[in-house]
Design a protein around this motif. Structure first.
Motif, PDB file in Angstrom:
ATOM      1  N   ARG A 133      39.914  36.103  41.503  1.00  0.00           N
ATOM      2  CA  ARG A 133      40.603  34.860  41.392  1.00  0.00           C
ATOM      3  C   ARG A 133      41.689  35.190  40.454  1.00  0.00           C
ATOM      4  N   PRO A 134      43.007  34.707  40.905  1.00  0.00           N
ATOM      5  CA  PRO A 134      44.074  34.988  40.065  1.00  0.00           C
ATOM      6  C   PRO A 134      44.083  34.148  38.819  1.00  0.00           C
ATOM      7  N   ALA A 135      44.732  34.529  37.635  1.00  0.00           N
ATOM      8  CA  ALA A 135      44.715  33.878  36.287  1.00  0.00           C
ATOM      9  C   ALA A 135      45.239  32.437  36.656  1.00  0.00           C
ATOM     10  N   SER A 136      45.989  32.081  37.632  1.00  0.00           N
ATOM     11  CA  SER A 136      46.694  30.813  37.693  1.00  0.00           C
ATOM     12  C   SER A 136      45.610  29.911  37.994  1.00  0.00           C
ATOM     13  N   ASP A 137      44.272  30.370  38.785  1.00  0.00           N
ATOM     14  CA  ASP A 137      43.309  29.204  39.020  1.00  0.00           C
ATOM     15  C   ASP A 137      42.760  28.630  37.664  1.00  0.00           C
ATOM     16  N   ASN A 138      42.519  29.788  36.715  1.00  0.00           N
ATOM     17  CA  ASN A 138      41.904  29.378  35.437  1.00  0.00           C
ATOM     18  C   ASN A 138      43.065  28.204  34.602  1.00  0.00           C
ATOM     19  N   GLN A 139      44.277  28.709  34.586  1.00  0.00           N
ATOM     20  CA  GLN A 139      45.249  27.891  34.109  1.00  0.00           C
ATOM     21  C   GLN A 139      45.170  26.609  34.764  1.00  0.00           C
ATOM     22  N   SER A 140      45.162  26.631  35.843  1.00  0.00           N
ATOM     23  CA  SER A 140      45.279  25.194  36.652  1.00  0.00           C
ATOM     24  C   SER A 140      44.154  24.297  36.423  1.00  0.00           C
ATOM     25  N   LEU A 141      42.813  24.983  36.162  1.00  0.00           N
ATOM     26  CA  LEU A 141      41.787  24.319  35.936  1.00  0.00           C
ATOM     27  C   LEU A 141      41.530  23.708  34.746  1.00  0.00           C
ATOM     28  N   GLU A 142      42.189  24.627  33.575  1.00  0.00           N
ATOM     29  CA  GLU A 142      42.295  24.240  32.072  1.00  0.00           C
ATOM     30  C   GLU A 142      43.328  22.960  32.013  1.00  0.00           C
ATOM     31  N   ARG A 143      44.382  23.218  32.678  1.00  0.00           N
ATOM     32  CA  ARG A 143      45.311  22.022  32.517  1.00  0.00           C
ATOM     33  C   ARG A 143      44.727  20.731  32.984  1.00  0.00           C
TER      34      ARG A 143
ATOM     35  N   TYR B 269      40.690  24.423  26.543  1.00  0.00           N
ATOM     36  CA  TYR B 269      41.221  25.836  26.336  1.00  0.00           C
ATOM     37  C   TYR B 269      40.451  26.733  25.275  1.00  0.00           C
ATOM     38  N   GLN B 270      39.646  26.284  24.527  1.00  0.00           N
ATOM     39  CA  GLN B 270      38.996  26.785  23.557  1.00  0.00           C
ATOM     40  C   GLN B 270      37.309  27.107  23.705  1.00  0.00           C
ATOM     41  N   SER B 271      36.904  25.936  24.309  1.00  0.00           N
ATOM     42  CA  SER B 271      35.345  25.966  24.426  1.00  0.00           C
ATOM     43  C   SER B 271      34.731  26.701  25.471  1.00  0.00           C
ATOM     44  N   CYS B 272      35.597  27.265  26.527  1.00  0.00           N
ATOM     45  CA  CYS B 272      35.067  28.166  27.224  1.00  0.00           C
ATOM     46  C   CYS B 272      33.915  27.574  28.311  1.00  0.00           C
ATOM     47  N   TRP B 273      33.936  26.377  28.148  1.00  0.00           N
ATOM     48  CA  TRP B 273      32.710  25.596  28.967  1.00  0.00           C
ATOM     49  C   TRP B 273      33.386  25.832  30.626  1.00  0.00           C
ATOM     50  N   PHE B 274      34.676  25.615  30.973  1.00  0.00           N
ATOM     51  CA  PHE B 274      35.343  25.612  32.342  1.00  0.00           C
ATOM     52  C   PHE B 274      35.996  27.015  32.633  1.00  0.00           C
ATOM     53  N   HIS B 275      35.662  27.965  31.767  1.00  0.00           N
ATOM     54  CA  HIS B 275      36.241  29.250  32.081  1.00  0.00           C
ATOM     55  C   HIS B 275      35.594  29.894  33.248  1.00  0.00           C
ATOM     56  N   ARG B 276      36.367  30.256  34.261  1.00  0.00           N
ATOM     57  CA  ARG B 276      35.660  30.865  35.581  1.00  0.00           C
ATOM     58  C   ARG B 276      35.857  32.593  35.312  1.00  0.00           C
ATOM     59  N   GLY B 277      34.820  33.139  35.328  1.00  0.00           N
ATOM     60  CA  GLY B 277      34.689  34.725  34.987  1.00  0.00           C
ATOM     61  C   GLY B 277      35.535  35.515  36.164  1.00  0.00           C
ATOM     62  N   THR B 278      36.017  36.529  35.833  1.00  0.00           N
ATOM     63  CA  THR B 278      36.791  37.503  36.643  1.00  0.00           C
ATOM     64  C   THR B 278      36.567  38.597  36.696  1.00  0.00           C
ATOM     65  N   PRO B 279      36.674  39.651  37.602  1.00  0.00           N
ATOM     66  CA  PRO B 279      35.951  40.967  37.355  1.00  0.00           C
ATOM     67  C   PRO B 279      36.839  41.792  36.526  1.00  0.00           C
ATOM     68  N   THR B 280      37.618  41.321  36.145  1.00  0.00           N
ATOM     69  CA  THR B 280      38.598  42.196  34.964  1.00  0.00           C
ATOM     70  C   THR B 280      37.800  42.128  33.490  1.00  0.00           C
ATOM     71  N   GLU B 281      36.840  41.139  33.355  1.00  0.00           N
ATOM     72  CA  GLU B 281      36.052  40.843  32.070  1.00  0.00           C
ATOM     73  C   GLU B 281      35.039  41.819  31.970  1.00  0.00           C
ATOM     74  N   PRO B 282      34.845  42.572  30.703  1.00  0.00           N
ATOM     75  CA  PRO B 282      33.821  43.522  30.463  1.00  0.00           C
ATOM     76  C   PRO B 282      32.624  43.066  30.966  1.00  0.00           C
ATOM     77  N   GLU B 283      31.988  41.769  30.622  1.00  0.00           N
ATOM     78  CA  GLU B 283      30.903  41.136  31.047  1.00  0.00           C
ATOM     79  C   GLU B 283      30.658  41.187  32.573  1.00  0.00           C
ATOM     80  N   ALA B 284      31.616  40.949  33.498  1.00  0.00           N
ATOM     81  CA  ALA B 284      31.568  41.037  34.973  1.00  0.00           C
ATOM     82  C   ALA B 284      31.897  42.325  35.411  1.00  0.00           C
TER      83      ALA B 284
END
Length: 81
Positions: A5-15, A54-69
């Motif tokens: 998922r592109p980073a813009s998906d996370n930004q759009s969701l956060e917005r 933006y700070q709680s990460c409740w709505f953050h979608r993980g991407t494969p570039t993150e270490p845990e994923a």
């Protein structure tokens, strides 16, 4: 077929989450508080919405570039082979 998922998906969701929280808390403030208290509550409402979106990460979608994923064995599961 796991697509990144592109980073813009996370930004759009956060917005969207930010403006939904601002709207809901704003309506609650207008209904429950007198006029000047409702106006004064705009800053705390905006700060709360910013933190939730933006700070709680409740709505953050993980991407494969993150270490845990990126590494499936890094979940800390003792029973994983």
């Amino acid at each position: 077929m796991n697509r990144e998922r592109p980073a813009s998906d996370n930004q759009s969701l956060e917005r969207r989450i930010f403006w939904i929280v601002v709207g809901v808390l704003g309506v609650i403030a207008v209904v429950l508080l007198p006029l000047w208290w409702g106006v004064a509550s705009a800053v705390p409402i905006a700060l709360t919405a910013w933190w939730v979106a933006y700070q709680s990460c409740w709505f953050h979608r993980g991407t494969p570039t993150e270490p845990e994923a990126a590494s499936p064995g890094s979940t800390g599961d003792k029973h994983a082979a």
